[in-house]
Scaffold this motif. Structure first.
Motif, PDB file in Angstrom:
ATOM      1  N   ARG A 135       0.846  -1.191   0.000  1.00  0.00           N
ATOM      2  CA  ARG A 135       0.000   0.000   0.000  1.00  0.00           C
ATOM      3  C   ARG A 135       0.875   1.232   0.000  1.00  0.00           C
ATOM      4  N   PHE A 136       0.376   2.320  -0.560  1.00  0.00           N
ATOM      5  CA  PHE A 136       1.151   3.556  -0.595  1.00  0.00           C
ATOM      6  C   PHE A 136       1.547   4.004   0.812  1.00  0.00           C
ATOM      7  N   LEU A 137       0.636   3.801   1.775  1.00  0.00           N
ATOM      8  CA  LEU A 137       0.870   4.324   3.119  1.00  0.00           C
ATOM      9  C   LEU A 137       1.596   3.366   4.042  1.00  0.00           C
ATOM     10  N   ALA A 138       1.885   2.155   3.585  1.00  0.00           N
ATOM     11  CA  ALA A 138       2.381   1.109   4.488  1.00  0.00           C
ATOM     12  C   ALA A 138       3.667   1.522   5.194  1.00  0.00           C
ATOM     13  N   GLY A 139       4.466   2.383   4.553  1.00  0.00           N
ATOM     14  CA  GLY A 139       5.754   2.762   5.127  1.00  0.00           C
ATOM     15  C   GLY A 139       5.700   4.017   5.977  1.00  0.00           C
ATOM     16  N   GLU A 140       4.545   4.669   6.056  1.00  0.00           N
ATOM     17  CA  GLU A 140       4.411   5.815   6.967  1.00  0.00           C
ATOM     18  C   GLU A 140       4.690   5.288   8.367  1.00  0.00           C
ATOM     19  N   GLU A 141       5.468   6.003   9.163  1.00  0.00           N
ATOM     20  CA  GLU A 141       6.037   5.367  10.351  1.00  0.00           C
ATOM     21  C   GLU A 141       5.008   4.901  11.376  1.00  0.00           C
ATOM     22  N   SER A 142       3.880   5.602  11.517  1.00  0.00           N
ATOM     23  CA  SER A 142       2.898   5.125  12.500  1.00  0.00           C
ATOM     24  C   SER A 142       2.114   3.934  11.937  1.00  0.00           C
ATOM     25  N   ALA A 143       1.957   3.871  10.597  1.00  0.00           N
ATOM     26  CA  ALA A 143       1.333   2.697   9.981  1.00  0.00           C
ATOM     27  C   ALA A 143       2.244   1.483  10.164  1.00  0.00           C
ATOM     28  N   LEU A 144       3.527   1.720   9.970  1.00  0.00           N
ATOM     29  CA  LEU A 144       4.534   0.677  10.177  1.00  0.00           C
ATOM     30  C   LEU A 144       4.478   0.159  11.616  1.00  0.00           C
ATOM     31  N   ALA A 145       4.443   1.090  12.567  1.00  0.00           N
ATOM     32  CA  ALA A 145       4.423   0.686  13.981  1.00  0.00           C
ATOM     33  C   ALA A 145       3.161  -0.103  14.295  1.00  0.00           C
ATOM     34  N   SER A 146       2.056   0.320  13.701  1.00  0.00           N
ATOM     35  CA  SER A 146       0.802  -0.386  13.924  1.00  0.00           C
ATOM     36  C   SER A 146       0.881  -1.812  13.357  1.00  0.00           C
ATOM     37  N   ARG A 147       1.379  -1.925  12.159  1.00  0.00           N
ATOM     38  CA  ARG A 147       1.506  -3.232  11.510  1.00  0.00           C
ATOM     39  C   ARG A 147       2.412  -4.167  12.333  1.00  0.00           C
ATOM     40  N   ILE A 148       3.533  -3.637  12.795  1.00  0.00           N
ATOM     41  CA  ILE A 148       4.488  -4.484  13.518  1.00  0.00           C
ATOM     42  C   ILE A 148       3.953  -4.825  14.906  1.00  0.00           C
ATOM     43  N   SER A 149       3.010  -4.000  15.394  1.00  0.00           N
ATOM     44  CA  SER A 149       2.353  -4.324  16.661  1.00  0.00           C
ATOM     45  C   SER A 149       1.191  -5.297  16.460  1.00  0.00           C
ATOM     46  N   GLY A 150       0.962  -5.741  15.231  1.00  0.00           N
ATOM     47  CA  GLY A 150      -0.084  -6.726  14.978  1.00  0.00           C
ATOM     48  C   GLY A 150      -1.416  -6.149  14.534  1.00  0.00           C
ATOM     49  N   GLN A 151      -1.440  -4.852  14.208  1.00  0.00           N
ATOM     50  CA  GLN A 151      -2.669  -4.192  13.755  1.00  0.00           C
ATOM     51  C   GLN A 151      -2.546  -3.882  12.254  1.00  0.00           C
ATOM     52  N   PRO A 152      -3.645  -3.419  11.621  1.00  0.00           N
ATOM     53  CA  PRO A 152      -3.536  -3.023  10.212  1.00  0.00           C
ATOM     54  C   PRO A 152      -2.519  -1.889  10.022  1.00  0.00           C
ATOM     55  N   ALA A 153      -1.913  -1.855   8.844  1.00  0.00           N
ATOM     56  CA  ALA A 153      -0.876  -0.852   8.562  1.00  0.00           C
ATOM     57  C   ALA A 153      -1.510   0.493   8.229  1.00  0.00           C
ATOM     58  N   MET A 154      -2.197   1.077   9.221  1.00  0.00           N
ATOM     59  CA  MET A 154      -2.825   2.383   9.016  1.00  0.00           C
ATOM     60  C   MET A 154      -2.192   3.415   9.936  1.00  0.00           C
ATOM     61  N   PRO A 155      -2.049   4.648   9.425  1.00  0.00           N
ATOM     62  CA  PRO A 155      -1.452   5.688  10.258  1.00  0.00           C
ATOM     63  C   PRO A 155      -2.342   6.036  11.441  1.00  0.00           C
ATOM     64  N   ARG A 156      -1.752   6.604  12.460  1.00  0.00           N
ATOM     65  CA  ARG A 156      -2.535   7.133  13.577  1.00  0.00           C
ATOM     66  C   ARG A 156      -2.148   8.584  13.818  1.00  0.00           C
ATOM     67  N   PHE A 157      -2.960   9.233  14.647  1.00  0.00           N
ATOM     68  CA  PHE A 157      -2.737  10.643  14.989  1.00  0.00           C
ATOM     69  C   PHE A 157      -1.458  10.804  15.818  1.00  0.00           C
ATOM     70  N   LYS A 158      -0.715  11.867  15.534  1.00  0.00           N
ATOM     71  CA  LYS A 158       0.478  12.211  16.317  1.00  0.00           C
ATOM     72  C   LYS A 158       0.271  13.575  16.956  1.00  0.00           C
ATOM     73  N   PRO A 159       0.724  13.861  18.135  1.00  0.00           N
ATOM     74  CA  PRO A 159       1.521  13.012  19.013  1.00  0.00           C
ATOM     75  C   PRO A 159       0.710  11.904  19.670  1.00  0.00           C
ATOM     76  N   PRO A 160       1.397  10.945  20.296  1.00  0.00           N
ATOM     77  CA  PRO A 160       2.841  10.809  20.405  1.00  0.00           C
ATOM     78  C   PRO A 160       3.468  10.349  19.085  1.00  0.00           C
ATOM     79  N   ARG A 161       4.660  10.874  18.821  1.00  0.00           N
ATOM     80  CA  ARG A 161       5.407  10.426  17.654  1.00  0.00           C
ATOM     81  C   ARG A 161       5.928   9.015  17.900  1.00  0.00           C
ATOM     82  N   VAL A 162       6.277   8.350  16.797  1.00  0.00           N
ATOM     83  CA  VAL A 162       6.700   6.953  16.899  1.00  0.00           C
ATOM     84  C   VAL A 162       7.992   6.815  17.718  1.00  0.00           C
TER      85      VAL A 162
END
Ligand SMILES: Cc1cc2nc3c(=O)[nH]c(=O)nc-3n(C[C@H](O)[C@H](O)[C@H](O)COP(=O)(O)O)c2cc1C
Ligand code: SF4
Ligand code: SF4
Lengths: 454, 67
Positions: free
Chosen positions: A189-216
């Protein structure tokens, strides 16, 4: 000097030549001794074509990664080198390492090889050809911030991931790595590498961005401070740790030192990955005759008229005043025979579909912007389309959880400006390219993928 | 410390209650989603701001250090 390389994912050909150099400074202050001559390129890709570098060749060429023995030691070296992130934002690398190293909880370190941008091949090529530089950088970054939790997040490609798993296993067997490395699949996906999407994916959730703060870097993977770096950034780190800041600065400009990987799309339709010094004139990277405009920075980047691009170098210093930026090194030369509005409209529709649809303004605005641009791309468009589009652009900017709306409107706004002549043509019922054969690359199955985020 | 009101757009459902509670800082866009003034919250509005934050049905409003 720039060097082309065979890209395992696309047509290959030798790259263009030429770069601007600054003279090498005093000897390196890094932990390792003197290395290869600083002015020589390529650094990240092997000199001879595209034969992937195995561990034996890698270690005999560069020696084992130079661990410093203590956290924190690499950080001032990276500061002196002036390395900035190669994932798009060009943020100073040492500042993020410092923030993560100072965190009170044990951090996580992730190499970002998602490369969701459809026009970019450089990360996949680097991982394919020089995986051990990236893996060295990952280890050194982990040591610098005191982390034992390390992963490489990689674009969904079975062959590439298999090769990386083998490389990781080989390093573990050879006792080269200090922290075990996991290979994690990034959805295409285009957004998969956005850092909060990445963090979500690696935490076992869908690779979707989240609101910041907190930053990754404050709260990322499973809530822990997380250092995310583009895989190319990590490869530069691996070499700076060996050869020092002066070596790194032997190419590039004082303000934007070093080299970077670029994915070039010349007007003849080829696709090349090259490594080039920052500050290289754009016309040495792309032949600009027969070109009407250059897209710099990929689909979150901006169009620049070819006549202006001909006077610019590959640097934010030159590109930013024109509303563009170096980004992750995607450069496209749009042939004079193509319709820039139709091309931008096609990509805008893709970008609208790639919205995670979580934020009201993005969910509502991007499809409307894309539809309005489609209208402007059609013969005798409704004259309200452009004013609507500009209003909607203003309504989505800065109002998403991630920068997807901002990047999309930057791209669209630049098209409205750079291709204004073509818009006038359409109003009169003419188009430079009525056949509309697609030029800008897009994934084939965008619409089908629209629901799959994991 | 100066504070700024922000909306987490992934949590906001766009019903617009906040714009009724705090018209001084929040208007709605043409799709019904809040546009929040990017300015430090004036002290005189402190109480109203806190009220809006606690009353948002999806807890999408955040009071953050001003940028
Ligand atoms: C929509 C969006 C997509 C992104 N995709 C990628 C990506 O595919 N790869 C990447 O390295 N960074 C990507 N980034 C940037 C990351 O969020 C992050 O800044 C980067 O990985 C940090 O690494 P660097 O400091 O080494 O550049 C993306 C950012 C945005 C806003
Ligand atoms: S701004 Fe758009 S792409 Fe980014 S998280 Fe919100 S809905 Fe998704
Ligand atoms: S009250 Fe909350 S959910 Fe409703 S519009 Fe305002 S921020 Fe969004």
């Amino acid at each position: 000097m720039t060097y082309g390389t065979t890209v395992p994912y696309s047509a290959s050909s030798p790259g263009p030549r030429g770069s601007q150099r600054v003279s090498p400074g005093p000897a390196g202050t890094g932990p390792a001794g003197t290395g290869p001559a600083g002015g020589d390129l390529p650094r990240l890709l092997p000199v001879h074509g595209a034969v992937p570098v195995d561990l034996h060749t890698h270690v005999s060429r560069y020696a084992a990664p130079p661990y410093f023995g203590h956290p924190g030691q690499l950080i001032p070296v990276l500061k002196a080198a002036g390395l900035t992130g190669r994932g798009g934002a060009a943020f100073p690398v040492y500042r993020k390492l410092q923030a993560v190293a100072e965190a009170r909880t044990r951090p996580v370190v992730i190499g970002n090889g998602a490369e969701g941008e459809p026009a970019s091949d450089k990360d996949k090529s680097l991982l394919w050809i020089s995986p051990h530089l990236v893996l060295d950088g990952l280890q050194l970054a982990a040591e610098a911030v005191g982390s034992q939790a390390v992963a490489l997040y990689v674009h969904r490609n079975a062959r590439l991931q298999e090769r990386l798993r083998a490389a990781v296993a080989e390093r573990a067997a050879a006792g080269i790595d200090r922290a075990p490395v996991e290979i994690i699949d990034a959805p295409p996906r285009f957004l998969a590498g956005e850092e909060s999407a990445l963090a979500s994916r690696i935490s076992g959730q869908p690779a979707m961005p989240r609101f910041k703060p907190p930053r990754v870097f404050e709260r990322g993977v499973v809530g822990r401070p997380t250092l995310v770096h583009n895989v190319e950034t990590l490869a530069h780190m691996a070499l700076i740790a060996r050869y020092g800041p002066a070596w790194f600065r032997a190419v590039g400009t004082p303000g934007e030192p070093g080299s970077m990987l670029c994915t070039l799309h010349p007007a003849d339709g080829r696709r090349d990955v090259v490594e080039t010094a920052l500050g290289t004139p754009l016309r040495e990277l792309l032949r600009l005759d027969g070109t009407q405009a250059v897209l710099s920075g990929g689909y979150h980047g901006a169009w620049v008229p070819a006549a202006d691009a001909a006077r610019m170098t590959l640097s934010n210093e030159d590109l930013q005043p024109a509303g563009a930026f170096v980004g992750a090194g995607v450069l496209v030369a749009l042939p004079a025979t193509r319709c820039g509005i139709a091309e931008t409209a096609r990509v805008a529709r893709y970008l609208a579909l790639e919205s995670a649809g979580q934020c009201g303004p993005c969910f509502n605005g991007l499809p409307r912007i894309a539809a309005a641009l489609d209208e402007v791309a059609s013969p005798r468009p409704d004259p309200r389309a452009v004013t609507d589009m500009i209003r909607w652009a203003g309504l989505v900017e800065g109002r998403g959880a991630c920068h997807h709306p901002d990047g999309t409107t930057r791209f669209v706004r630049s098209a409205l400006h750079v291709f204004r002549e073509e818009i006038r043509n359409h109003s009169a019922g003419r188009c430079v390219d009525p056949a509309r054969e697609p030029f800008l690359p897009l994934p084939a199955d965008t619409a089908l993928a629209a629901a799959d985020w994991s | 410390m100066k504070k700024e009101l922000r909306v987490d757009p992934t949590a906001c459902s766009g019903h617009g209650l906040c714009a009724e509670l705090l018209p001084e800082l929040i208007t709605l866009d043409e799709w019904g989603y809040p546009i929040v003034a990017r300015e430090p919250v004036p002290r005189s509005l402190d109480r109203h701001v806190r009220r809006a934050v606690t009353d948002c049905p999806t807890l999408a409003l955040r009071l953050l250090p001003a940028s």
